[in-house]
Design an enzyme around this catalytic site. Sequence first.
Site, PDB file in Angstrom:
ATOM      1  N   GLU A 110      50.711  21.226  62.875  1.00  0.00           N
ATOM      2  CA  GLU A 110      50.025  20.578  61.740  1.00  0.00           C
ATOM      3  C   GLU A 110      51.085  20.114  60.739  1.00  0.00           C
ATOM      4  OE1 GLU A 110      46.705  19.710  60.595  1.00  0.00           O
ATOM      5  OE2 GLU A 110      48.073  18.851  59.133  1.00  0.00           O
ATOM      6  N   GLY A 157      43.208  23.125  58.290  1.00  0.00           N
ATOM      7  CA  GLY A 157      41.820  22.831  57.906  1.00  0.00           C
ATOM      8  C   GLY A 157      41.537  21.341  57.904  1.00  0.00           C
ATOM      9  N   GLY A 158      42.597  20.539  57.925  1.00  0.00           N
ATOM     10  CA  GLY A 158      42.440  19.082  58.055  1.00  0.00           C
ATOM     11  C   GLY A 158      41.666  18.454  56.911  1.00  0.00           C
ATOM     12  N   GLY A 178      29.760   0.381  50.795  1.00  0.00           N
ATOM     13  CA  GLY A 178      29.369   1.155  51.977  1.00  0.00           C
ATOM     14  C   GLY A 178      28.445   2.294  51.593  1.00  0.00           C
ATOM     15  N   ALA A 190      27.430   8.037  54.762  1.00  0.00           N
ATOM     16  CA  ALA A 190      27.420   9.393  54.210  1.00  0.00           C
ATOM     17  C   ALA A 190      28.276   9.490  52.942  1.00  0.00           C
ATOM     18  CB  ALA A 190      27.915  10.369  55.262  1.00  0.00           C
ATOM     19  N   ILE A 191      29.508   8.973  53.003  1.00  0.00           N
ATOM     20  CA  ILE A 191      30.418   9.115  51.860  1.00  0.00           C
ATOM     21  C   ILE A 191      29.898   8.347  50.653  1.00  0.00           C
ATOM     22  CG2 ILE A 191      32.732   8.542  51.004  1.00  0.00           C
ATOM     23  CD1 ILE A 191      33.851   9.283  53.722  1.00  0.00           C
ATOM     24  N   HIS A 231       5.598  32.233  54.953  1.00  0.00           N
ATOM     25  CA  HIS A 231       4.976  31.559  53.820  1.00  0.00           C
ATOM     26  C   HIS A 231       5.335  32.298  52.541  1.00  0.00           C
ATOM     27  CE1 HIS A 231       2.075  29.297  51.504  1.00  0.00           C
ATOM     28  NE2 HIS A 231       1.644  30.443  50.987  1.00  0.00           N
TER      29      HIS A 231
HETATM   30  P1  NAD Z   1      29.929   5.451  57.716  1.00  0.00           P
HETATM   31  O1  NAD Z   1      30.244   4.770  58.978  1.00  0.00           O
HETATM   32  O2  NAD Z   1      28.984   6.604  57.712  1.00  0.00           O
HETATM   33  O3  NAD Z   1      29.323   4.388  56.680  1.00  0.00           O
HETATM   34  C1  NAD Z   1      29.966   3.196  56.356  1.00  0.00           C
HETATM   35  C2  NAD Z   1      28.953   2.265  55.718  1.00  0.00           C
HETATM   36  O4  NAD Z   1      29.630   1.143  55.218  1.00  0.00           O
HETATM   37  C3  NAD Z   1      27.913   1.769  56.710  1.00  0.00           C
HETATM   38  O5  NAD Z   1      26.639   1.928  56.134  1.00  0.00           O
HETATM   39  C4  NAD Z   1      28.294   0.317  56.896  1.00  0.00           C
HETATM   40  O6  NAD Z   1      27.196  -0.509  57.191  1.00  0.00           O
HETATM   41  C5  NAD Z   1      28.878  -0.017  55.522  1.00  0.00           C
HETATM   42  N1  NAD Z   1      29.796  -1.156  55.478  1.00  0.00           N
HETATM   43  C6  NAD Z   1      30.744  -1.480  56.382  1.00  0.00           C
HETATM   44  N2  NAD Z   1      31.401  -2.605  55.980  1.00  0.00           N
HETATM   45  C7  NAD Z   1      30.839  -2.977  54.794  1.00  0.00           C
HETATM   46  C8  NAD Z   1      31.060  -4.043  53.885  1.00  0.00           C
HETATM   47  N3  NAD Z   1      32.013  -4.971  54.112  1.00  0.00           N
HETATM   48  N4  NAD Z   1      30.317  -4.122  52.770  1.00  0.00           N
HETATM   49  C9  NAD Z   1      29.354  -3.186  52.526  1.00  0.00           C
HETATM   50  N5  NAD Z   1      29.081  -2.187  53.357  1.00  0.00           N
HETATM   51  C10 NAD Z   1      29.815  -2.062  54.479  1.00  0.00           C
HETATM   52  O7  NAD Z   1      31.325   5.853  57.067  1.00  0.00           O
HETATM   53  P2  NAD Z   1      31.705   6.682  55.754  1.00  0.00           P
HETATM   54  O8  NAD Z   1      30.523   6.914  54.876  1.00  0.00           O
HETATM   55  O9  NAD Z   1      32.895   5.998  55.219  1.00  0.00           O
HETATM   56  O10 NAD Z   1      32.113   8.080  56.359  1.00  0.00           O
HETATM   57  C11 NAD Z   1      33.208   8.169  57.249  1.00  0.00           C
HETATM   58  C12 NAD Z   1      32.928   9.183  58.334  1.00  0.00           C
HETATM   59  O11 NAD Z   1      32.854  10.476  57.781  1.00  0.00           O
HETATM   60  C13 NAD Z   1      31.648   8.932  59.065  1.00  0.00           C
HETATM   61  O12 NAD Z   1      31.830   9.177  60.423  1.00  0.00           O
HETATM   62  C14 NAD Z   1      30.717   9.927  58.458  1.00  0.00           C
HETATM   63  O13 NAD Z   1      29.674  10.326  59.334  1.00  0.00           O
HETATM   64  C15 NAD Z   1      31.632  11.077  58.126  1.00  0.00           C
HETATM   65  N6  NAD Z   1      31.123  11.807  56.957  1.00  0.00           N
HETATM   66  C16 NAD Z   1      30.101  12.646  57.133  1.00  0.00           C
HETATM   67  C17 NAD Z   1      29.580  13.316  56.052  1.00  0.00           C
HETATM   68  C18 NAD Z   1      28.444  14.224  56.235  1.00  0.00           C
HETATM   69  O14 NAD Z   1      28.139  14.559  57.374  1.00  0.00           O
HETATM   70  N7  NAD Z   1      27.763  14.660  55.187  1.00  0.00           N
HETATM   71  C19 NAD Z   1      30.081  13.108  54.776  1.00  0.00           C
HETATM   72  C20 NAD Z   1      31.118  12.235  54.640  1.00  0.00           C
HETATM   73  C21 NAD Z   1      31.635  11.589  55.746  1.00  0.00           C
END
Ligand code: NAD
Length: 460
Positions: free
Chosen positions: A33, A38-39, A178, A181-182, A439
């Site tokens: 690493e 933990g990355g 975008g 999730a994030i 319940h």
């Molecule tokens: P994501 O792929 O989940 O979402 C990216 C979003 O950006 C999509 O809805 C897409 O349509 C949109 N997008 C792409 N290009 C665009 C543009 N030019 N203009 C506007 N919208 C655009 O990616 P993320 O949210 O960046 O997350 C990265 C990774 O991390 C994903 O694999 C995600 O599942 C993971 N993650 C998961 C969690 C969780 O499980 N709670 C939390 C954070 C991240």
Amino acid sequence: MAAYDVVVIGGGPGGYSAAIRARQLGRKTALVEEADLGGVCLNWGCIPTKALLKQAEVYQLVRHADEYGIKVGEPEVDWEMVIGRSRDVAERLSKGVAYLMQKNGVDVLQGRGKLTPARKVQVDDGKSVTELDAAQVILATGSRPKSIPGVEFDGTRIISSKEAMVQEERPQALAIIGAGAIGVEFAYFYRAYGSEVLLLEALPQILPREDEEIAAGLAESLSEQGIEVATGAKVVAVNNKKRRVAVRYEVGGEAFAREVDRVLVATGVQGNIEGLGLEAAGVRTRNGMVEVDGRMETSAKGVYAIGDVAGTPQLAHAAVQEGIAAVEFAAGKERPELGQVPNCIYCQPQVASVGMSEKEAREAGRDVKVGRFPFAASGKGQAAGETAGLVKLVFDARYGELLGGAILGAEATELIAELGLALRLEATYEELLLTVHAHPTLSEAVMEAAGQAFGEAINI
Ligand code: NAD
């Protein structure tokens, strides 16, 4: 040269879990690493964001305490502590991984790992290079945020999720590109503390991978919280000015312009495949990810890849299962398929899903029955003041087998576990209905949604 049965490159959840499993199987194991154990998940992703989100929830709860008959006045936010607590949690957990490595007898090598053409692993710690002989190598190098054409991260005003986690001051106005999730989690977080938030999503719905109805419900809730949600939005330009950032975008041909303090780009991730010596070692990549077969093995025999660097689903819990699977396959064990991977989003209300959405089931030609139960009809939901959202279940109409489920609401990310197990066991609606749910709990909504699909719900 030190010789190992298994060398794992990358100490995120996938990599360190693989290393532990390898030790459990009696293999001599090293973990390489270059940053913190933990990355991204523990240090710059899942864990610190969940701390931040919990803190935002606490703030909101205190602000709305009068709804529960408690008068506290306007609470004050200590922003430094908000960020500091999240960093402390990450640090504590990273140390916990170091302890796990020690306890399991995994040799941790600090440095950058690289495959050699002879399929050894070189570890460069910045001062010297050590070479390891490895019978099997597991690539678990993860991913990093990727931007969109014409928009470069500058780390101060045009930022990724990493910087969004450690802002010294809360931005007054924030645009998020975008709504995956994030995007959605940070929109909730910053809005909860009072920032103006503009959430821009290119596709017609936020959380494009989720059920339409659930995503629409969340979009409505986020709008009610004061987040400006624009779907079908095309970002035209992002210009870093002296103090602020100008964002120009279009929705349905209409042009909009906005100035904000920060732009968070959350448009997905790209695999960390560079500088690993992949090509020379015969490891094929495609679209920035390492290609693997059903046993997580790459095109180079004995070299496996797991987690984000091996493509979707790019989720920590998928990486862990893939890491364990790779080690077991490498040891000649057989394993059942990984199965369905749940998706969880931790804004409020939360979103969680597993298996097929209604649309996916219909597109797959299934004759489906759909059951819904809103938390507004749940006794626990009413008592706890958690009435937003619903449980939506999709069944095969003929045999009543569960095909998938999605939940919008409080604790959705905990409630989804029952549906994951139900899918694994190929449960029918009757099995969900006949399972006695305590319940009052929010989990009763799962039982009721199963009943509702077949005309047997009691409380709706
Ligand atoms: P994501 O792929 O989940 O979402 C990216 C979003 O950006 C999509 O809805 C897409 O349509 C949109 N997008 C792409 N290009 C665009 C543009 N030019 N203009 C506007 N919208 C655009 O990616 P993320 O949210 O960046 O997350 C990265 C990774 O991390 C994903 O694999 C995600 O599942 C993971 N993650 C998961 C969690 C969780 O499980 N709670 C939390 C954070 C991240």
